[in-house]
Structures are given as C-alpha cells and as structure tokens.
Design an enzyme around this catalytic site. Structure first.
Site, mmCIF file in Angstrom:
data_model
loop_
_atom_site.group_PDB
_atom_site.id
_atom_site.type_symbol
_atom_site.label_atom_id
_atom_site.label_comp_id
_atom_site.label_asym_id
_atom_site.label_seq_id
_atom_site.Cartn_x
_atom_site.Cartn_y
_atom_site.Cartn_z
ATOM 1 N N SER A 155 0.802 -1.396 -0.103
ATOM 2 C CA SER A 155 0.028 0.181 0.264
ATOM 3 C C SER A 155 0.899 1.201 -0.044
ATOM 4 O O SER A 155 1.815 1.298 0.447
ATOM 5 C CB SER A 155 -0.887 -0.025 1.251
ATOM 6 O OG SER A 155 -1.849 1.327 1.180
ATOM 7 N N LYS A 175 -3.876 -7.356 2.725
ATOM 8 C CA LYS A 175 -3.736 -6.312 1.775
ATOM 9 C C LYS A 175 -5.353 -6.171 1.306
ATOM 10 O O LYS A 175 -5.774 -4.927 0.960
ATOM 11 C CB LYS A 175 -2.961 -6.271 0.532
ATOM 12 C CG LYS A 175 -2.890 -5.344 -0.390
ATOM 13 C CD LYS A 175 -2.767 -3.896 0.310
ATOM 14 C CE LYS A 175 -2.532 -2.744 -0.872
ATOM 15 N NZ LYS A 175 -3.392 -2.928 -2.068
ATOM 16 N N HIS A 185 -7.593 -4.637 3.633
ATOM 17 C CA HIS A 185 -7.210 -3.101 3.673
ATOM 18 C C HIS A 185 -7.750 -2.383 2.789
ATOM 19 O O HIS A 185 -8.408 -1.207 3.092
ATOM 20 C CB HIS A 185 -5.467 -2.998 3.595
ATOM 21 C CG HIS A 185 -4.959 -1.644 3.170
ATOM 22 N ND1 HIS A 185 -5.097 -1.120 1.765
ATOM 23 C CD2 HIS A 185 -4.390 -0.653 4.029
ATOM 24 C CE1 HIS A 185 -4.761 0.126 1.937
ATOM 25 N NE2 HIS A 185 -4.069 0.518 3.113
ATOM 26 N N ASN A 186 -7.783 -3.078 1.522
ATOM 27 C CA ASN A 186 -8.493 -2.223 0.381
ATOM 28 C C ASN A 186 -10.135 -1.929 0.785
ATOM 29 O O ASN A 186 -10.838 -1.023 0.609
ATOM 30 C CB ASN A 186 -8.227 -2.841 -0.850
ATOM 31 C CG ASN A 186 -6.983 -2.507 -1.283
ATOM 32 O OD1 ASN A 186 -6.022 -2.517 -0.670
ATOM 33 N ND2 ASN A 186 -6.770 -2.446 -2.718
ATOM 34 N N GLU A 191 -10.436 0.462 3.067
ATOM 35 C CA GLU A 191 -10.369 1.829 2.280
ATOM 36 C C GLU A 191 -11.615 2.160 1.632
ATOM 37 O O GLU A 191 -12.122 3.407 1.765
ATOM 38 C CB GLU A 191 -9.235 1.504 1.384
ATOM 39 C CG GLU A 191 -8.969 2.690 0.397
ATOM 40 C CD GLU A 191 -8.062 2.257 -0.599
ATOM 41 O OE1 GLU A 191 -6.948 1.577 -0.342
ATOM 42 O OE2 GLU A 191 -8.389 2.103 -1.897
#
Lengths: 327, 327, 327, 327
Positions: C122, C191, C194-195, C198
């Site tokens: 990221s 990840k 994480h997105n 987001e």
C-alpha cells in the site's frame, strides 16, 4: 413418461409421488433403503442400486437427480456417466446446484451425447399439493421432450388470476408454473436470484414487524408506546394491502399461533443461493445492497459475541473515555 | 478574555483548564461544588451560583455552556436569559446540541440583543493536551470577537503538515483547528456530520478486523485459515498505508494491550449526532447508506434476542419445514 | 541484495528506484523496452528478456514480479518456473493477486523447491518518497532472508508517533512498516482487507460531504440552508478531530483546489480486492454491510440508466397510478 | 350511515363511491366544484362549503378527511373544529398523516369532546373494486360505532384463503380487511410501517431483476451471458414460488407489456412514510438496514451528478494517480 428419481428426501420423495399421481412411471432409488421401500408403497418401481435404475428405464434413460448440491450431486452424476449413460440419455439436476457447475457439466456430458437439464425448483414442502414452480435450463429439444414431466409437476393454471396484459402469443408454460429459462445453467441462475429476492423480502417483513414489536415495551415514554397485536396486523395486510404475499400468509400463520414466536431462537441459517446471487451481482457490477444486507442480517443473527463490536467499544474508550453500557 | 464556564464535567473542566493555561480569566460554575473547588485549585474564579457568574464577568458577559444536550442545556440557557443577560452578552453552547435548537435559540436570543454561538467540539478526552477541533456557528462580529478564546482552545498549526494545494488567501483559522462554519446552527451541523462520518469510519475498521479475526478459527478448512496478529496488522497499517488515521492509532493502541479485546462486551452506545445526520440526509434526500448501516450495527450490538430474526426462522419453517440450527 | 524486478510500471518502477537508492542491485525487465531504458538511467542493470534476468542474478535468484494480477502475473511466474528457476530461488509477487492464487502457487512452486512470497503493498504513487507499507506472506526463513529488501522499501519508523501501549517485545518490523502476516497468501489477504476497509472509509467521507454540500442549495427552505465551504471543513477536521486521516488529507488537498470537484465525473472504478473481501466474508459468514454498501455505491456511480429503478416506477404506477417525477 | 367526505381526489372520490354503493349516505365536498358535481352524479349529496357539510349531516356528525398530509389536512381539521364541531362529533383522518400529529390532534380534540380516528388506508387505485385494507387508531367506542363504514370499505373475506392456524376467537375484522390497531396514532403508525416494508419488498424485486437483466448484455464473456425473458420469469414466479406476491403480480403485468420498461425513466419518488419508518426505528433503536437502503436507492435514482462520487474519484486520484473511467 418413465423416469428415474435419485434421492428420495423431502423434495425428491414428493416429486416422485406427484409424478406417480400424474400417471408417470417412476423408478426410485436412494441410499436409504427405507426411503425406497416407502416410495414403492406409493407406487414407484424400486431400484436396488444406481446401476439397477438404468436397466429399469427405457431409451433414452431419463434421470432426475434430487440430492444436496455439491459433492453428493456431483459424484452421483459422475457415477451415472461413467457407467450407465448412453448417447441420448438425459440427466436432470433438480437440486440447488451452483449455475457454473451446470455450465461445466452440460459441456462435459454433451461430449458423450448426454443431455443435461438443470431445474430450479421452488415451493418447498408445499409442492406435493400446490405443485412446483420450475425454472429450467438446457437445450430446447430436450426440454420440450420432458414437457409431460414438467407439466405434471407444475401447479398448473389453477386459481391464480391471469396477468391482464399478457398476450395470447406468450409461452403458455409460464402460466402453468414452469419456464425454459435458457441454455444449461439458466434454470439454476433464475432460481438462485429467486432465493436472493426471497432473503430481501423476508428481511423487509422482519424489520417492519420489529419496529411494531418494539413499540410494545415498557421502556419507551407512554405517548410513544402502543400495544400492537402482531397476528392481527399480519392478517389485515393479507387483505387488499400492497404488501400481501405468500410469505406474509406464512407469517400470519406463525403469528396466529404465537405472536411472541417463543419457540424460535432467531439463529437464521442461509444456503448457497443467497451468496451466489451476491457473487453474480459482483461479477456483473450490479449493486444489490438490499439482498446483501438481508444475507448479512442472517450471519449476524448467528453471532453471539462480535469481535468488531468490541473494537468499536475499544475505539470509543480510546477517544472519549466512554465506558460501555452496563450489561 | 474573561469567560464564564458552566458545566465542569470531562469536557467543560478541561476546556476551562486549557483557557486558564492560555492566560484567560475563567469564572467556573457547576452544580457539583467539588468540581468548582477543583477548578479553583487550577486557577479559576469560583462562582457560587448561576446568578453569581454574571457579577464576576465583564461587559459584555461571555458564557460557555458545556452541558449535556437537551434539557440541561436548554434550561440553563433559559435561566441565563431570564435573569442574567444584558444586551450584547454572548452565550456559547459548546455541547452536542441538535442544530435546529441552535437556529431557534439564536432567533429568540437575538430579540433580546443577546448573541448566540454554537460550537461543535471534537477531540474528546485528548483535547486538554492536543487542543480542540472546533466548528463554529454564529454572526460574524461575535465569532470574530471571540477569536482569542478559540485560538487558545484550538490545537494550533502544530506538526500537522500543511495541505499542499492550500493558497495563502485561505482562512488561517482552519489550519489552527477551528472554522466559522456559518450562521447559528452551522457549527453543530458540521460537528453532527463529523460524528456521522466517525460512525462510518469506525464500522469500516470493525468489519475489516472482523474478517481477519474470523480467519483465526478452528472450524474453517485448514487452507482457508490464518493466524493473524491483530496488533501487528493495525500497527503496520499506521505506516504508509492508505488507511492510516487517528482512529487506527487508537485501534492499534487497544490491540497492543490485548488483541482479544476481552475487557469489552461489544454493546456499543450511540449518541444523537449519528441519528440526526440520518435525519438531515432524509430532509435533503441524500443517500447515506454507509453512515446508516454503521449506526444500525450499533443498535444490533445491544440486542440479545431479535424479534425479526425469530420471524425469519418462523417463515423458513413455514415454507421449507426448516428447523433452526441447534444452539 | 541483488534482485530482479519484472514489471516497471508506476509501482514496479518506483520500487526498483527505491531499492537502488537503498543500495541494492536491481536487474530490471519489462516488455516495454523504454521502461527498461529509463530505469537503466536510474541505475538498474537492464535485462533483455525474462531469461536474461536469471543470468544476471546470483544464487539463489530473487525475482520481484510487479504486474497486473491475473493472467499477466500468472503467465510470467509460469514462464519463470518452466525454464529459469532453480531450487532455492525466490519468487515474490508484489501485485494485487487473489490470495487463493498465492496458496495454490506456493504449493506448486514448493514442489520444485522454489519459495513463493506474496507482498501486499500500500502507498500508491507516494511510495517512492514515503515508503511502502507491506503485508508479507510466505515461509519464515525466506521472509527473514529478504529482510534487507523490505527494510529498504518500508517507510521506516519516521515521524509517526509510537503506539504508547506497545511493548518492547513486539516485532520491530511493524513499526517500520512491514509485517510477516503468515504463510503464503496471508500477505495478499491482509492487503485485500485493507482495500475493503479503504472503500468503507472513503464512502463514509463521501456521504458526509454529500450531506454538507446538499445544504448549499437553493431549493431547501432558507432556515435549512447553509453555505458551507468544503475546503475549510476538510481542513479543520485534519486538526485534532476524531476523523483525521490520510484520506482526509487527500480530500482537503483536492477540495482546496476546487471545492466543486468539477474535473471529476463521479464514475468510480473498483478493483478486485473490494469484491474479494466480500467473498472472504461470505466464506466465513462475517457480516460486512458497510464494506459491501461502499462497493455497491461505486457500481451505482457507473450506471446511468438503472433497470431496477424503472421497475420500481412500474410497480408504483401499477398500484398507485403514480406517474414519475417530471425530468 | 351518514358521513361527510372532505377531499374527492383519487382516493377520496373512490371511497365516497364505495360507500354510496354500500348503501351509506355521503355528503361530499371538495375545493374543486367539478369533483363535487361528478360525485353528485354518482349519488352523493353535494355540499357547497365546509360549513355546509355540517348542516347536511346528522348527530353526531361524522367527517372523513381525505386530503394530502400536512398543511391541507391540518388546516381543514382546524377549520372544522373552530366552527362546525359539536361534542360527540367524529373526525376521521384517512390520509397519510404522520402518527405523532394524530397523537397531538386526538388530545386537542378530546378537550372539546370531539373524537378523532386515524385510518391508514392501503389499496391504491384498486380500492374501489378490491376494497381498502384499513388500519385504524382511536378510542374503542368510536371505532366500534363506525364499524358499518369500515365494513363497507374493506375488501371482505372474499377469496383469500383463511389463515389455517387462526382460532375462531380471533377478531373477525382482520379477516375482512380492517383492524383496530390501538389508540389514536396507531392506525397511521401501522400504515407507515406497511409502507416502509413496501419499499423494502420493491427494492428486493428490483435488485433481483437487475441481476437477471444484467446478464442479457454483450459485454460479458459468452459463458456468463443468458437471454432471460423478464416477463416469463415474473410470470412463473407468480405460480407456486416462495416469492409470489401482489407486487410481483403488478411486476408481471408491467413486464408483459414491455420487458424493457422503456416508458419509465427510473427516477423514483418516495413519500413521508418511508422516512418516518426510519425515524420511528431510530427512536426505538431498532436496526432497519433493508428498509433504509431501499429508501436511499430511491434518493440515488433521482441524482444525476453525485458530489460524493466525485469526492471518491478525487481521493483515488490523490493516492493512486487513478484517472477516471472514460465516459
């Protein structure tokens, strides 16, 4: 017609019975010998093994597989193909199979000259009496050939009023309760979306009754409180309101027995179709927020102790020194 | 400046202290005499009653009311106006008041020549040290007059990097941590939306960590399982990731102490602002599905036994004969 | 260390540069010869083909594949393995690969003695200067061996304040901006989440600013209207508020340039990670309504003419004779 | 019975007609003289003014106000009370009034000895023929007195099958299509929730058909594409499926005319009840995510150019340098 039914559970057994009542010859098989015996009593020809079915069917052999989706269905179809299928035979999957499995299977079986038909079936435990609503995928010739089967299983025109705008040129099958939805996979795709919608409808009713029930409590100020009778509300909505439906009929029936619903815990299961509908929507970038929210409400109902909620409390403590509501 | 602070709780007390440290004269009052005494020890002028404050303030008198929103704030402002206010006096409501109450009050007070200023305040228990982020509503002259107060309370430019695209002509107050958002009500409106966003952000993190935590379990197939360390994940996301934030800092802090969050029950409270944000959105027909979903997740966290979920189970039993998942 | 970088796009090119600046030897390759040339100018060793990289690397050879997820990455890794890999070699996939592909690949490569490491990265276009936040999956020995690479790419401790509750015994890597999240697949899984988060965070801000912006209009009654300055609101929230974040910094930067955001159409793309997060949540029956709603808002933004909305209008016409709002 | 109907629009006019057909004496008034004239032709006694109605009614006078909620209804009831009401008179509000207005009005009118009854009415333009589903709030004696009116307006038992679990001791009114839901306000409260549910149901169907329609496109890979006929799908679901409903009947009717729904723009209106349901839910902290999401989908349908979506694009550009999808 002559047809083999593989899997005599709640759904398969009743489908066999409805076919027998409709004058078809049913060769019945299940791993559970008692289920076979019982259906023999209802007029079926009992098969002793998967292989035995073939010998008792005509040409082409027609198999209706009615087993749990996934491994049980997959393995049975593989076994049928490996040994018992001849060119021209027909395998119908009437379970809740994922539509991409249908697409794959239809292609594999076509290489052997075997026809694959997927039938999404709605109607639950009421199907034996009410008939089954069926959404069918497969090649046209095969679906047409099987028409007597579907015609028997379907509810028929019955007392459901005709859609007034429906022209005479429309396919008459839909009005009897079955459609040829398209190529293989189309039947289960439509059935999958049906179930996705079902979740959304159910959750809409659940939330509405929750708002009503939430007024029957002591902790609200008196002027915000009511004493609603859930059974009466459900009943009146069945009568001329915009939200009348079969699910509401069932709701009224449950509430008339016990408006507190005390016998239920409220841990609500979900099956694959709800999830696959979300997947299909994501594949084509269609927003389906209500269907998804409805699915997630079921997940939430099964969780006693939610990690994410604890994290919210931890953050609130972090920035505001808020301590949690006493239990 | 000289200012009266009414309400010396967690927020009011620290605001008073930060003002005293900044060189202002603070007349402090609270119904709790101990709170007044404590603040006197910190350098405030103690008032003995609401009426006594007036005599200890200059002209115009400036009051900062820091009480729970609703009745406590409303009654205090009414009491101030009824007896103690003179033309030109200023009443600041620094609490979490509903913005339409501000609109109404500003109008009523204006008839008496009293100026009303609403200040939405963010920063929680950290404000004494970090400073308070303030969103201010009221007439320009009054807000300008109070600038020394806001300047002291705000965090100041500090170490937060300058927004690179920000022109020199922009209002320098925003970079110090306060803005004049508009006429009366504007301050609490912006603060309200801030809290609405806060709920959405918190829920996004909560759901994400829930997905991670849900992989650390025995009942998933081995190849779908991981052993994630929540504290390490939160920490690494603070460092150069797109989702770094102050809420994530607090999350990392909580998880470093105990990644199981065992001390929290997960019953999450909510305050008026979240609900009012939805109301404001509905008033203007703006869709705010994430903010609403986040609010509803908190409601859900506080319900053990959900009527609507039982209704779902009752419907499933009705159409499918499904019995619930064993507990 | 000596490392081959395959794929010199926006991400791969900058990763190579940051490694070179950190003293590593980089063998660079891309299908686009200009990209290779440019990186040679920045200090890389240019490779002329995929096969040529091997000859320019040491033993074990270390490859960092930085290509679009799916076919480009898959085919490249297959090509590397087919010809150029020796036992002990290491292949790092730094792209946005689906975590189940990592699980599969790691197993396949392990059979040849090749180590597979997945790195979720990221930091976007800011990574060259700020450093990359990295979530790493793979076997411990390999991840440890690669530590100098990760250490160079990561942001380092920098000016981010230490999490106060973090004990000295904690893994120091997280504070530098990278973690070993677990076995192969774990890096991309973290990840991916994480997105997902987001998307939720972004949508929460978007909805909040929508509510504010929606007050700056003529059609509301005067007392419900404000004239909020979006740039000032975003700026002040960066300063001591609970919702300060890097995404808010970017928002403030965009709004300071043009609070009307006129250069943007509002058709918002989404990438695989958002969808996969929903899939992962469904696999484990975790409700993620905010993350999903955020994803669906993006789908909706790209649709001009929504079939489902027309159906709503058709139903309303059906039961109420309602005609649609004039356009 | 003798009853005055005030407001002869689509709903009021048909209510008057159904009452006349049922043998009641109807005194009809509307600001639009043509509407009065038309109803006179249908057998009503024409009133020349609000005041004139009183003189043409018996004792107690019974008024049915059927006007748009808010000011028109409020002012009419105030006017009736100011001059024309005597102790014992009855005012029925059959419109879509907010339930808290009912609570307030009932209290005010009770001080004058006037009885207030609120009737939530579902059935839309079909009510004249099908009858109206009514949810009634008010004191028991008054609601009982009005029973002949409700009995005529309701659908009656008709052909809707009896709920099998319903005991003989249950209130027979619900089966005829009306209930006494509780004290004043209860009628409109139940109707409000009915409409909230209606939104949720409609959105569930809309999303489902969107998923199906989204497969009939060229841009998907061929194996993911189908050619579903929306009219046939809707028709078959009416026949024995779990999701059959009156809304589905209307859907099937619309789709049989034009499965593309070309005459509709898809800008979908909403009325107060949907919003009030959310408010009621927030008042009692009941999560209603599906009902809210459904309401927000309508808001979204009316927005061409969404500020929040532009903000998402601006953030994406900020962290990733992503440019928007070309239009």
């Amino acid at each position: 017609m002559k047809i083999g039914i593989i899997g005599l559970g709640r759904m398969g057994g009743n489908i066999a019975r409805r076919l027998i009542r409709g004058g078809h010859e049913v060769v019945a098989w299940d791993r559970n010998a008692d289920a076979v015996k019982e259906l023999k009593g209802d007029g079926a020809i009992a098969a002793e093994s998967l292989a035995d079915i073939k010998s008792k069917l005509g040409t082409p052999a027609i198999y209706w597989v009615m087993l749990p989706a996934g491994a049980p269905t997959e393995e049975t179809i593989e076994a049928l193909c490996a040994e018992d299928c001849a060119e021209g035979d027909i395998i119908i999957d009437g379970g809740n199979t994922f539509w991409k499995d249908d697409v794959r299977r239809a292609k594999t079986l076509a290489e052997k000259g075997v026809h694959y038909v997927d039938v999404g079936t709605s109607g639950g435990v009421w199907g034996l009496e009410r008939g089954y609503c069926m959404m069918i995928g497969g090649d046209k010739a095969t679906v047409d050939l099987l028409d007597p089967i579907f015609d028997t299983l379907a509810p028929g025109v019955g007392s459901v009023p005709r859609t007034p705008t429906r022209g005479e040129e429309c396919d008459p099958r839909a009005e009897k309760g079955y459609i040829h939805a398209g190529r293989a996979g189309a039947g289960h795709f439509v059935k999958m979306v049906h179930n996705g919608i079902e979740y959304g409808l159910m959750q809409a009713y659940a939330e509405g009754f929750d708002v009503l029930w939430g007024r029957n409590v002591d902790h609200l100020p008196e002027e915000e409180r009511f004493e609603f009778n859930m059974a009466e509300v459900a009943e009146v909505w069945r009568r001329g309101s915009v939200i009348s439906s079969w699910l509401l009929d069932l709701t009224a029936s449950a509430l008339a027995q016990d408006q507190k619903l005390s016998q239920f815990s409220g841990k609500v299961a979900d099956s694959g179709e709800g999830r696959w509908t979300i997947d299909a929507a994501m594949e084509q970038a269609t927003p389906v927020a209500v269907l998804t929210t409805a699915l997630f409400a079921r997940y939430r109902s099964r969780i006693d102790d939610m990690y994410g909620d604890k994290l919210l409390s931890a953050m609130r403590f972090g920035f505001g020194g808020h301590v949690e509501i006493p239990q």
